[in-house]
Design a protein around this motif. Structure first.
Motif, PDB file in Angstrom:
ATOM      1  N   ASN A 269       8.274  24.095  31.310  1.00 43.25           N
ATOM      2  CA  ASN A 269       9.550  24.777  31.552  1.00 43.25           C
ATOM      3  C   ASN A 269       9.707  25.132  33.024  1.00 43.25           C
ATOM      4  OD1 ASN A 269      10.294  24.623  28.879  1.00 43.25           O
ATOM      5  ND2 ASN A 269       9.612  26.679  28.381  1.00 43.25           N
ATOM      6  N   GLU A 270       8.637  25.563  33.636  1.00 43.09           N
ATOM      7  CA  GLU A 270       8.667  25.901  35.058  1.00 43.09           C
ATOM      8  C   GLU A 270       8.972  24.661  35.903  1.00 43.09           C
ATOM      9  OE1 GLU A 270       8.765  28.477  38.136  1.00 43.09           O
ATOM     10  OE2 GLU A 270       8.403  29.068  36.059  1.00 43.09           O
ATOM     11  N   ALA A 271       8.362  23.533  35.543  1.00 41.00           N
ATOM     12  CA  ALA A 271       8.612  22.289  36.283  1.00 41.00           C
ATOM     13  C   ALA A 271      10.069  21.842  36.121  1.00 41.00           C
ATOM     14  CB  ALA A 271       7.664  21.200  35.807  1.00 41.00           C
ATOM     15  N   THR A 272      10.600  21.964  34.909  1.00 42.52           N
ATOM     16  CA  THR A 272      11.996  21.600  34.653  1.00 42.52           C
ATOM     17  C   THR A 272      12.936  22.510  35.443  1.00 42.52           C
ATOM     18  OG1 THR A 272      11.413  20.847  32.444  1.00 42.52           O
ATOM     19  CG2 THR A 272      13.729  21.309  32.839  1.00 42.52           C
ATOM     20  N   LEU A 273      12.641  23.788  35.445  1.00 41.64           N
ATOM     21  CA  LEU A 273      13.456  24.740  36.192  1.00 41.64           C
ATOM     22  C   LEU A 273      13.409  24.441  37.690  1.00 41.64           C
ATOM     23  CD1 LEU A 273      15.192  27.307  36.024  1.00 41.64           C
ATOM     24  CD2 LEU A 273      13.090  28.625  36.215  1.00 41.64           C
ATOM     25  N   GLN A 274      12.245  24.082  38.163  1.00 39.93           N
ATOM     26  CA  GLN A 274      12.094  23.739  39.593  1.00 39.93           C
ATOM     27  C   GLN A 274      12.920  22.500  39.939  1.00 39.93           C
ATOM     28  OE1 GLN A 274      10.575  25.563  41.855  1.00 39.93           O
ATOM     29  NE2 GLN A 274      11.033  24.136  43.494  1.00 39.93           N
ATOM     30  N   LYS A 275      12.893  21.481  39.057  1.00 41.41           N
ATOM     31  CA  LYS A 275      13.695  20.270  39.299  1.00 41.41           C
ATOM     32  C   LYS A 275      15.186  20.607  39.311  1.00 41.41           C
ATOM     33  CE  LYS A 275      12.650  16.410  37.158  1.00 41.41           C
ATOM     34  NZ  LYS A 275      12.232  15.486  36.067  1.00 41.41           N
TER      35      LYS A 275
ATOM     36  N   SER B  58      25.025  11.655  43.405  1.00 42.74           N
ATOM     37  CA  SER B  58      25.028  11.310  41.979  1.00 42.74           C
ATOM     38  C   SER B  58      23.656  11.482  41.334  1.00 42.74           C
ATOM     39  CB  SER B  58      25.526   9.879  41.781  1.00 42.74           C
ATOM     40  OG  SER B  58      24.675   8.970  42.455  1.00 42.74           O
ATOM     41  N   GLN B  59      22.602  11.233  42.069  1.00 42.83           N
ATOM     42  CA  GLN B  59      21.254  11.397  41.507  1.00 42.83           C
ATOM     43  C   GLN B  59      20.969  12.876  41.229  1.00 42.83           C
ATOM     44  OE1 GLN B  59      18.094   9.919  43.964  1.00 42.83           O
ATOM     45  NE2 GLN B  59      16.543  10.193  42.377  1.00 42.83           N
ATOM     46  N   ALA B  60      21.351  13.744  42.138  1.00 38.90           N
ATOM     47  CA  ALA B  60      21.156  15.180  41.929  1.00 38.90           C
ATOM     48  C   ALA B  60      22.028  15.672  40.780  1.00 38.90           C
ATOM     49  CB  ALA B  60      21.469  15.947  43.206  1.00 38.90           C
ATOM     50  N   LEU B  61      23.252  15.128  40.666  1.00 35.52           N
ATOM     51  CA  LEU B  61      24.122  15.499  39.543  1.00 35.52           C
ATOM     52  C   LEU B  61      23.483  15.133  38.209  1.00 35.52           C
ATOM     53  CD1 LEU B  61      27.762  14.595  40.622  1.00 35.52           C
ATOM     54  CD2 LEU B  61      26.975  16.768  39.716  1.00 35.52           C
ATOM     55  N   GLN B  62      22.939  13.917  38.120  1.00 34.61           N
ATOM     56  CA  GLN B  62      22.312  13.474  36.881  1.00 34.61           C
ATOM     57  C   GLN B  62      21.066  14.308  36.566  1.00 34.61           C
ATOM     58  OE1 GLN B  62      23.740  11.276  34.791  1.00 34.61           O
ATOM     59  NE2 GLN B  62      22.132  11.853  33.359  1.00 34.61           N
ATOM     60  N   THR B  63      20.285  14.610  37.586  1.00 30.69           N
ATOM     61  CA  THR B  63      19.087  15.440  37.387  1.00 30.69           C
ATOM     62  C   THR B  63      19.478  16.816  36.880  1.00 30.69           C
ATOM     63  OG1 THR B  63      17.915  14.273  39.148  1.00 30.69           O
ATOM     64  CG2 THR B  63      17.060  16.420  38.520  1.00 30.69           C
TER      65      THR B  63
ATOM     66  N   ASN C 162      19.305  21.053  33.274  1.00 33.60           N
ATOM     67  CA  ASN C 162      19.944  22.336  33.009  1.00 33.60           C
ATOM     68  C   ASN C 162      21.440  22.118  32.785  1.00 33.60           C
ATOM     69  OD1 ASN C 162      20.825  24.986  32.918  1.00 33.60           O
ATOM     70  ND2 ASN C 162      19.460  25.667  34.547  1.00 33.60           N
ATOM     71  N   PRO C 163      21.841  21.739  31.560  1.00 30.74           N
ATOM     72  CA  PRO C 163      23.245  21.423  31.291  1.00 30.74           C
ATOM     73  C   PRO C 163      24.208  22.577  31.575  1.00 30.74           C
ATOM     74  CG  PRO C 163      21.849  20.745  29.459  1.00 30.74           C
ATOM     75  CD  PRO C 163      20.991  21.519  30.393  1.00 30.74           C
ATOM     76  N   THR C 164      23.791  23.808  31.349  1.00 31.91           N
ATOM     77  CA  THR C 164      24.679  24.946  31.595  1.00 31.91           C
ATOM     78  C   THR C 164      24.970  25.099  33.079  1.00 31.91           C
ATOM     79  OG1 THR C 164      23.748  26.047  29.664  1.00 31.91           O
ATOM     80  CG2 THR C 164      24.986  27.407  31.189  1.00 31.91           C
ATOM     81  N   LEU C 165      23.949  24.978  33.899  1.00 28.74           N
ATOM     82  CA  LEU C 165      24.150  25.053  35.345  1.00 28.74           C
ATOM     83  C   LEU C 165      24.998  23.872  35.826  1.00 28.74           C
ATOM     84  CD1 LEU C 165      23.550  26.619  37.923  1.00 28.74           C
ATOM     85  CD2 LEU C 165      21.427  25.321  38.140  1.00 28.74           C
ATOM     86  N   PHE C 166      24.814  22.706  35.201  1.00 30.44           N
ATOM     87  CA  PHE C 166      25.635  21.542  35.534  1.00 30.44           C
ATOM     88  C   PHE C 166      27.108  21.817  35.237  1.00 30.44           C
ATOM     89  CE2 PHE C 166      27.756  17.701  33.930  1.00 30.44           C
ATOM     90  CZ  PHE C 166      27.780  16.951  35.100  1.00 30.44           C
ATOM     91  N   GLU C 167      27.381  22.414  34.061  1.00 28.62           N
ATOM     92  CA  GLU C 167      28.767  22.731  33.709  1.00 28.62           C
ATOM     93  C   GLU C 167      29.359  23.755  34.682  1.00 28.62           C
ATOM     94  OE1 GLU C 167      28.554  23.984  29.627  1.00 28.62           O
ATOM     95  OE2 GLU C 167      28.936  21.952  28.893  1.00 28.62           O
TER      96      GLU C 167
END
Length: 192
Positions: free
Chosen positions: A59-65, A80-85, A90-95
């Protein structure tokens, strides 16, 4: 020290040693009887804490990414790569980022899919922003008074002073937009 005292002391020491041996034998008997349960519990606890550590690290690694992608997008929103990552991690932060970009660009088409979001805050904010961009009145939970003010303004533009007054009277005078509602009420008086 007399011989009788020495014998009594030896008896006491033997008695306490005997009790220790009896306790050890009882403990060994319990251990043999419940050996699999004891070892099973120890293994389960070890697996639980090891698993919890691994899950926390993942979870920490995912949060860091997600944080790195978000920081990249703040510098370059078109990456676009950062958007996809960010979307994957983190779909909520993406939205939320997509909402901010759509509002910044006044892009009603980008707000349409966000208005269907599972996140109620993003969905309500997107619906409200989309209607404001289209100059339409709307209901909003988060922007209730702003929606009423917008509806009143649109009613004034349409020439419906009665509906505008009803909308404006629904706004609390002590709210942050109470002054604007009061000014619009006065503009209705001047229009008549």
């Amino acid at each position: 020290m007399s011989i009788s005292e020495s014998i009594d002391q030896a008896k006491k020491e033997l008695s306490s040693d005997e009790q220790i041996l009896v306790s050890a034998f009882k403990l060994e008997k319990v251990y043999k009887k419940y050996k699999t349960i004891i070892w099973g519990a120890v293994i389960i606890l070890l697996v639980f804490f090891a698993g919890k550590t691994v899950v926390n690290a993942m979870n920490e690694a995912t949060l860091q990414k997600a944080n790195e992608a978000f920081l990249t997008l703040q510098a370059n929103p078109e990456d676009s790569q950062a958007l996809q990552t960010l979307k994957d991690t983190n779909p909520t932060l993406f939205e939320l980022f997509s909402f901010a970009q759509a509002v910044k660009k006044n892009d009603a088409n980008a707000l349409a899919p966000l208005s269907q979001s599972k996140n109620e805050v993003i969905a309500d904010s997107s619906k409200y922003a989309q209607k404001v961009l289209a100059n339409e009145s709307t209901d909003s939970v988060l922007y209730k008074e702003m929606a009423l003010l917008e509806s009143a303004y649109l009613a004034i533009k349409a020439g419906d002073a009665k509906q505008a007054r009803t909308q404006l009277e629904s706004i609390d005078e002590r709210s942050s937009i109470g002054l604007f509602a009061s000014l619009l009420k006065h503009s209705i008086i001047k229009v008549k």
